[in-house]
Design a protein around this motif. Sequence first.
Motif, short mmCIF file in Angstrom:
data_model
loop_
_atom_site.label_atom_id
_atom_site.label_comp_id
_atom_site.label_asym_id
_atom_site.label_seq_id
_atom_site.Cartn_x
_atom_site.Cartn_y
_atom_site.Cartn_z
N ARG A 117 4.32 2.99 10.93
CA ARG A 117 4.19 3.58 9.61
C ARG A 117 2.72 3.83 9.14
N VAL A 118 2.43 4.43 8.36
CA VAL A 118 0.84 4.53 7.90
C VAL A 118 0.69 4.50 6.52
N ALA A 119 -0.09 3.49 6.10
CA ALA A 119 -0.30 3.19 4.79
C ALA A 119 -1.84 3.57 4.47
N ARG A 120 -1.97 3.94 3.27
CA ARG A 120 -3.47 4.01 2.74
C ARG A 120 -4.06 3.02 1.94
N ASP A 121 -5.32 2.63 2.45
CA ASP A 121 -5.96 1.50 1.68
C ASP A 121 -7.28 2.42 1.27
N ALA A 122 -7.01 3.22 0.26
CA ALA A 122 -8.08 4.09 -0.03
C ALA A 122 -9.41 3.36 -0.80
N ASP A 123 -9.24 2.48 -1.57
CA ASP A 123 -10.49 1.81 -2.04
C ASP A 123 -10.89 0.66 -1.07
N GLY A 124 -10.33 0.17 -0.07
CA GLY A 124 -10.73 -0.65 0.65
C GLY A 124 -10.41 -2.24 0.34
N ARG A 125 -9.66 -2.36 -0.82
CA ARG A 125 -9.69 -3.68 -1.26
C ARG A 125 -8.66 -4.57 -0.41
N THR A 126 -7.60 -3.95 0.13
CA THR A 126 -6.63 -4.50 1.17
C THR A 126 -7.51 -5.25 2.43
N ALA A 127 -8.45 -4.31 2.69
CA ALA A 127 -9.09 -4.68 3.92
C ALA A 127 -10.05 -5.73 3.48
N ILE A 128 -10.55 -5.88 2.40
CA ILE A 128 -11.51 -7.21 2.08
C ILE A 128 -10.71 -8.35 2.19
N ASN A 129 -9.42 -8.07 1.71
CA ASN A 129 -8.61 -9.23 1.74
C ASN A 129 -8.34 -9.90 3.09
N ILE A 160 -6.68 11.83 2.24
CA ILE A 160 -5.16 12.04 2.58
C ILE A 160 -5.45 13.18 3.78
N ASP A 161 -5.94 14.18 3.43
CA ASP A 161 -6.17 15.44 4.37
C ASP A 161 -6.79 15.10 5.60
N ALA A 162 -7.56 14.27 5.55
CA ALA A 162 -8.47 13.87 6.64
C ALA A 162 -7.74 13.23 7.33
N THR A 163 -6.97 11.99 6.98
CA THR A 163 -6.22 11.29 7.87
C THR A 163 -5.18 12.35 8.54
N ALA A 164 -4.51 13.10 7.78
CA ALA A 164 -3.45 13.84 8.23
C ALA A 164 -3.82 14.64 9.46
N ALA A 165 -5.01 15.38 9.29
CA ALA A 165 -5.38 16.14 10.35
C ALA A 165 -5.93 15.32 11.55
N PHE A 166 -6.33 14.22 11.19
CA PHE A 166 -6.70 13.20 12.55
C PHE A 166 -5.61 12.81 13.21
N LEU A 183 0.86 -1.31 0.25
CA LEU A 183 0.02 0.06 0.14
C LEU A 183 0.87 1.30 0.21
N PRO A 184 0.34 2.16 -0.73
CA PRO A 184 1.00 3.56 -0.59
C PRO A 184 1.02 4.10 0.67
N GLY A 185 1.92 4.87 1.18
CA GLY A 185 2.02 5.86 2.32
C GLY A 185 1.20 6.82 2.59
N GLN A 186 0.87 7.07 3.72
CA GLN A 186 0.26 8.58 4.08
C GLN A 186 1.30 9.64 4.53
N PRO A 187 1.62 10.48 3.66
CA PRO A 187 2.79 11.43 3.75
C PRO A 187 2.82 11.85 5.08
N PRO A 188 4.00 12.12 5.86
CA PRO A 188 5.18 11.83 5.41
C PRO A 188 5.53 10.22 5.59
N SER A 189 4.60 9.54 6.11
CA SER A 189 5.09 7.98 6.11
C SER A 189 5.49 7.47 4.95
#
Lengths: 212, 184
Positions: free
Chosen positions: B131-143, B115-121, B56-62
């Motif tokens: 580290r923080v990664a992003r599962d934007a479409d939730g496909r990894t979560a389904i797996n 991205i912005d919402a996660t960063a603010a959170f 998964l791609p990172g949540q910047p700066p991670s």
Amino acid sequence: MGVDVIGMGWWGGREGQGGAAPLDPPPGGRPPGPLPLRAKVKGSKGQPLAGVQGAAPPGLSFPPLRPILIAFLLILAVAGRARALESPSEMLANPVLEKRAEAIGMQLRCVVCQNESIEQSNASLAKQFRGIIRRRVLDGWSNKRIIAWMVHRYGTFVLLRPPFDPMTWVLWGAPVIAVAAGGVSIWVFRRRGVPAPVPLSPEEHRALAELE
Amino acid sequence: MDTIARRRLLMLAPLAVAGAGSVVFWELLARMQTGSYDPHLLKSMLVGKHLPAFSLPGQPPSAGFSNTEVNAGPLPALVNFFASWCIPCVEEMNELMHLKAQGVTIWGIAYKDKIDATAAFLMRRGDPYHRVARDADGRTAINFGLYGVPETYLIDRTGTVRLRYAGALTAAAILPELRKWGWT
């Protein structure tokens, strides 16, 4: 019908036990007592009735029941065939494949609102699964393979028709067990037979003779 | 036993069954209240298995991360799915910070979040993650077999998933499990 509880925090249910907050006092320091009530009184065009207490004045009307009833019936009418496809764009163009996708979705439980199928639920996860199922159908996956894909991730719990395994033996066996138990009890009662009636006492004989 | 007495007893039988049933239901409701029983709880298919493959791609700066990186990192570790829009996720943030302070490795995956919402959170609540990664479409979560957020997965020293915790995590609940699976 499905509410997307994920968004609300699926497990957040135990937080809100605080009860209702006290209502803010109305601005302007209104004297205590019931709020002025606007009521339809025959002939008058709904002037405010300040400080109505206790018994309602004659002619005070109750909220009309008919619209509520009609709304209720409409809900019932719609609820009977609830399917949650939010737009026709979710559907496959090919009606045969769409039918197949629907059939698969109807067999799978939505893991968010757990008593609905994926096809019926409005949860965003269910919507996503509808999309995935349709993509897989287009890719030529068999029904069995698509369902196995789901079970691999979410377990047999997602099957609305539970499989026959050690966990569900009693469930599937229930009809057989019930019939067998009934049969055994009939057999036992038959064998025991009905006890012979107690012979009539002399008084009863006399009473019977009188009747005859 | 004479017939009348037996009939009386038989008449009481349904009442006894109903009584027993209500005791059971009462107990279930009581346990639902205290949280020791949750009828919605799902058994995870991942327990006893390795993590599903993901990258998964990172949540910047991670930087982002993959299943192999989790397995190569310090173990046992936790993988935590969260979202800025989820209330129990807010609730568990203090606990996660507490775990971080104790040296627990937590990999964060922001589920279906902007991205912005996660960063603010993370700015507001603190960042307990390795580290923080992003599962934007939730496909990894389904797996993973995820059915809500937050969810936390415990990975033992061999990279095997040992536990899935659904709902707001508490340090008190997870520390004994971490120790059980070799965390010191």
